[in-house]
Design a protein around this motif. Structure first.
Motif, PDB file in Angstrom:
ATOM      1  N   MET A   4      -1.590  -9.256  -1.617  1.00  0.00           N
ATOM      2  CA  MET A   4      -0.630  -8.612  -2.504  1.00  0.00           C
ATOM      3  C   MET A   4       0.740  -9.219  -2.222  1.00  0.00           C
ATOM      4  O   MET A   4       1.115  -9.406  -1.072  1.00  0.00           O
ATOM      5  CB  MET A   4      -0.600  -7.102  -2.240  1.00  0.00           C
ATOM      6  N   GLU A   8       4.315  -7.324  -6.316  1.00  0.00           N
ATOM      7  CA  GLU A   8       3.241  -6.400  -6.718  1.00  0.00           C
ATOM      8  C   GLU A   8       3.380  -5.071  -5.987  1.00  0.00           C
ATOM      9  O   GLU A   8       3.221  -3.999  -6.591  1.00  0.00           O
ATOM     10  CB  GLU A   8       1.878  -7.023  -6.418  1.00  0.00           C
ATOM     11  N   TYR A   9       3.685  -5.129  -4.686  1.00  0.00           N
ATOM     12  CA  TYR A   9       3.867  -3.908  -3.896  1.00  0.00           C
ATOM     13  C   TYR A   9       5.001  -3.064  -4.475  1.00  0.00           C
ATOM     14  O   TYR A   9       4.836  -1.864  -4.704  1.00  0.00           O
ATOM     15  CB  TYR A   9       4.148  -4.270  -2.434  1.00  0.00           C
ATOM     16  N   GLU A  10       6.148  -3.686  -4.719  1.00  0.00           N
ATOM     17  CA  GLU A  10       7.297  -2.948  -5.244  1.00  0.00           C
ATOM     18  C   GLU A  10       7.021  -2.400  -6.645  1.00  0.00           C
ATOM     19  O   GLU A  10       7.460  -1.303  -6.980  1.00  0.00           O
ATOM     20  CB  GLU A  10       8.546  -3.824  -5.217  1.00  0.00           C
ATOM     21  N   LEU A  13       4.800   0.609  -6.045  1.00  0.00           N
ATOM     22  CA  LEU A  13       5.520   1.672  -5.334  1.00  0.00           C
ATOM     23  C   LEU A  13       6.369   2.523  -6.271  1.00  0.00           C
ATOM     24  O   LEU A  13       6.690   3.664  -5.963  1.00  0.00           O
ATOM     25  CB  LEU A  13       6.393   1.054  -4.234  1.00  0.00           C
ATOM     26  N   ARG A  21       1.332   6.578  -3.982  1.00  0.00           N
ATOM     27  CA  ARG A  21       2.436   5.752  -3.505  1.00  0.00           C
ATOM     28  C   ARG A  21       2.633   5.924  -2.000  1.00  0.00           C
ATOM     29  O   ARG A  21       2.979   4.977  -1.302  1.00  0.00           O
ATOM     30  CB  ARG A  21       3.712   6.079  -4.281  1.00  0.00           C
ATOM     31  N   LEU A  24      -0.082   3.825  -0.414  1.00  0.00           N
ATOM     32  CA  LEU A  24       0.313   2.424  -0.538  1.00  0.00           C
ATOM     33  C   LEU A  24       1.366   2.057   0.505  1.00  0.00           C
ATOM     34  O   LEU A  24       1.238   1.043   1.200  1.00  0.00           O
ATOM     35  CB  LEU A  24       0.850   2.155  -1.949  1.00  0.00           C
ATOM     36  N   TRP A  28       0.890  -0.676   3.495  1.00  0.00           N
ATOM     37  CA  TRP A  28       1.746  -1.864   3.541  1.00  0.00           C
ATOM     38  C   TRP A  28       2.554  -1.930   4.840  1.00  0.00           C
ATOM     39  O   TRP A  28       2.562  -2.952   5.519  1.00  0.00           O
ATOM     40  CB  TRP A  28       2.682  -1.866   2.335  1.00  0.00           C
ATOM     41  N   ILE A 114      -4.388   1.503  -7.913  1.00  0.00           N
ATOM     42  CA  ILE A 114      -3.937   0.113  -7.845  1.00  0.00           C
ATOM     43  C   ILE A 114      -4.358  -0.653  -9.094  1.00  0.00           C
ATOM     44  O   ILE A 114      -3.551  -1.333  -9.723  1.00  0.00           O
ATOM     45  CB  ILE A 114      -4.437  -0.573  -6.554  1.00  0.00           C
ATOM     46  N   ARG A 118      -1.259  -1.880 -11.366  1.00  0.00           N
ATOM     47  CA  ARG A 118      -0.800  -3.203 -10.921  1.00  0.00           C
ATOM     48  C   ARG A 118      -0.205  -3.974 -12.108  1.00  0.00           C
ATOM     49  O   ARG A 118      -0.531  -3.702 -13.264  1.00  0.00           O
ATOM     50  CB  ARG A 118      -1.945  -3.979 -10.265  1.00  0.00           C
ATOM     51  N   CYS A 129      -3.442  -5.219  -0.195  1.00  0.00           N
ATOM     52  CA  CYS A 129      -2.250  -4.669   0.436  1.00  0.00           C
ATOM     53  C   CYS A 129      -2.213  -5.076   1.913  1.00  0.00           C
ATOM     54  O   CYS A 129      -1.197  -5.578   2.405  1.00  0.00           O
ATOM     55  CB  CYS A 129      -2.256  -3.147   0.281  1.00  0.00           C
ATOM     56  N   ALA A 133       0.516  -7.732   3.445  1.00  0.00           N
ATOM     57  CA  ALA A 133       1.439  -7.324   4.514  1.00  0.00           C
ATOM     58  C   ALA A 133       1.303  -8.254   5.720  1.00  0.00           C
ATOM     59  O   ALA A 133       2.305  -8.671   6.307  1.00  0.00           O
ATOM     60  CB  ALA A 133       1.166  -5.877   4.915  1.00  0.00           C
TER      61      ALA A 133
END
Length: 186
Positions: A4, A8-10, A13, A21, A24, A28, A114, A118, A129, A133
């Protein structure tokens, strides 16, 4: 799973139900397996200075030589998301006597979150994820032994698959090339 990206994470989130969230963010920030985050119990998160302390299972703690918890940095954007889960002090009772931290959250629910939220074109999954990370820590120069402690790998050998994992665009190109090879033989 492809790693990820931070983007994509932000993106994720900022969308979906709070419990998704929260899951997630914990996955992360800890580079954790979804199962490890879903196994957390009420009282498993507390503040220690400006860092977030996350209780670890006693078996893992003994294997890794940790004091029963790991300290992680808590970025500003995650503070509000995680605030409802944070206890005033470390737990005083065994995990088995406490309810789940992320009440009503299951792996299928998290996976659907997700997939449903996404960004367009993303192939992110829950394991993306963890991979993302870890790849982020590697690219920022964090030592493999330190990454192994945060992500709860028993050794740096287990991290080697993450060290050479392709980024999202490269993985997509490899997948497309692989499909083309298959078509050539049909």
């Amino acid at each position: 799973a492809t790693p990820m990206t931070v983007e994509e994470y932000e993106h994720l989130l900022a969308r979906g139900p709070l419990n998704c969230r929260q899951t997630l963010a914990l996955c992360w920030l800890r580079a954790a397996r979804t199962a490890d985050v879903l196994a957390l119990r009420a009282g498993s998160l507390w503040l220690r200075g400006s860092n977030l302390a996350i209780e670890l299972g006693t078996e893992k703690s003994r294997q890794l030589g940790l004091p029963g918890f790991v300290l992680i940095y808590r970025p500003q954007r995650e503070r509000a998301i995680l605030a409802p889960l944070i206890s005033r002090a470390p737990p005083t009772t065994p995990p088995s006597s406490r309810p789940p931290l992320l009440d009503q959250m299951t792996y299928p629910m998290f996976r659907n979150y997700i997939v449903d939220h996404r960004p367009r074109g993303s192939t992110a999954t829950p394991h993306s994820c963890r991979k993302g990370a870890i790849m982020r820590m590697i690219s920022n120069g964090v030592s493999l032994p330190d990454i192994a402690l945060i992500s709860q790998h028993r050794s740096t050998v287990g991290l080697m698959a993450y060290v050479s994992a392709p980024d999202h665009p490269t993985a997509r190109k490899m997948s497309m090339a692989s499909k083309e090879i298959g078509r050539a033989h049909v």
